[in-house]
Design an enzyme around this catalytic site. Structure first.
Site, mmCIF file in Angstrom:
data_model
loop_
_atom_site.group_PDB
_atom_site.id
_atom_site.type_symbol
_atom_site.label_atom_id
_atom_site.label_comp_id
_atom_site.label_asym_id
_atom_site.label_seq_id
_atom_site.Cartn_x
_atom_site.Cartn_y
_atom_site.Cartn_z
ATOM 1 N N SER A 1 11.742 13.846 -20.467
ATOM 2 C CA SER A 1 11.422 14.246 -19.187
ATOM 3 C C SER A 1 11.518 12.919 -18.073
ATOM 4 O O SER A 1 11.171 11.704 -18.885
ATOM 5 C CB SER A 1 10.100 14.873 -19.068
ATOM 6 N N ASP A 2 11.250 13.271 -16.969
ATOM 7 C CA ASP A 2 11.213 11.966 -15.999
ATOM 8 C C ASP A 2 9.653 11.851 -15.903
ATOM 9 O O ASP A 2 8.913 12.809 -16.326
ATOM 10 C CB ASP A 2 11.748 12.285 -14.511
ATOM 11 N N TRP A 3 9.270 11.075 -15.093
ATOM 12 C CA TRP A 3 7.679 10.436 -15.095
ATOM 13 C C TRP A 3 6.754 11.810 -14.781
ATOM 14 O O TRP A 3 6.948 12.109 -13.486
ATOM 15 C CB TRP A 3 7.428 9.297 -14.421
#
Length: 305
Positions: free
Chosen positions: A268-270
């Site tokens: 995932s992104d942050w």
């Protein structure tokens, strides 16, 4: 190679058979660097939890750990103090150079010099791997046609054809011909998908596009990155046609892991898995985790869900 693969598969199967469910889930966690690993143990509640999770084998990867000494200290903790001694993967935003800085990706793209672009990524990989890094969150292969979007400069511009060729060049530069070599790092094609089509160029916003645009403009550079051997993908912050990308089964399981046969993993992104609550798609963190894993997300970057 088949014999080597069989050996690796046997080792993986043996390790999995020894792991508890908690340890398996823990390997899906990615934490950001949070303390001086060569100094005293952290005492703050949040950092202490991360510290204990590493020692308990409940962290699969870390990002933003700077320097060989810090990487070595944290890896030593994971390998020597956890029950099964599983090493962590260390990632970093090696975007346009590491110690040696190159032009921003959009500027490199304007040159149409694919050899120079690949060489730029190769130099970055050599420098980053020397610090103990294994993984870069690049190339960003989002096609974007709205200059209001703040991350235009991180991609290759408006054209899918050029975006495909640059995606291939960067993947080859980072990963070389053999990822087992010590001077390589694994690439990560991001952000899957349609992040560059966020409405009004507003970060984290929704993207509402048709299948023609999706298949003919947005997806080709990602397919090129996958075909070039990119080992990982990163999903996006945005919604795509009403579904947050981190929970989008159509993108991750049907297209990426299904049609394209991708065998790497998706990070995932942050915090984007947790943000499915803000999108109104998940009722809480537990629900968001279930949706993400079911949809094909394999590792959570700093959402703590």
């Amino acid at each position: 190679m088949p014999a080597q693969k069989n050996t690796i598969d046997t080792k993986v199967d043996s390790l999995l058979s020894k792991m508890t469910l908690e340890e398996k889930v823990g390997q899906m966690n990615q934490y950001s660097g949070f303390f001086d690993a060569t100094g005293p143990a952290p005492k703050e509640t949040d950092n202490l939890k991360k510290y204990n999770d590493i020692k308990s084998g409940r962290v699969g990867s870390m990002l933003n750990v700077r320097g060989a000494a810090q990487v070595r200290a944290l890896q030593k903790m994971a390998v020597e103090e956890s029950r099964l001694g599983i090493p962590m993967i260390f990632g970093f935003d090696v975007i346009h150079g590491h110690k040696t800085i190159s032009p921003i990706p959009l500027a490199e793209a304007a040159s149409w010099d694919l050899e120079a672009i690949e060489r730029s990524a190769r130099v970055a990989a050599i420098e980053a791997s020397a610090e103990g890094l294994n993984w870069t969150f690049a190339p960003m292969v989002d096609i974007s046609r709205d200059a209001r979007w703040g991350r235009v400069m991180e991609g290759a511009g408006e054209d899918p054809f050029l975006g495909c060729r640059i995606a291939e060049a960067r993947v080859h530069g980072f990963q070389g011909d053999d990822l087992s070599q010590p001077n390589t790092i694994v690439a990560c094609a991001k952000h899957f998908a349609a992040y560059g089509f966020a409405e009004s160029g507003r970060e984290y916003n929704t993207a509402d596009i048709g299948l023609s645009t999706l298949y003919n403009v947005v997806l080709p550079p990602f397919k090129a990155a996958a075909d070039a051997g990119a080992g990982t993908f990163m999903n996006a912050f945005n919604e795509l046609n009403g579904v947050p990308a981190s929970g989008d089964r159509f993108l991750q399981r049907d297209i990426l892991k299904g049609e394209w046969g991708f065998r790497g993993f998706v990070v995932s992104d942050w915090g984007s898995i947790g943000e499915m609550e803000e999108h109104g798609f998940a009722v809480d963190g537990r629900h968001a985790s279930l949706l993400a894993a079911s949809a094909g997300s394999d590792m959570d970057m700093e959402a703590h869900v």
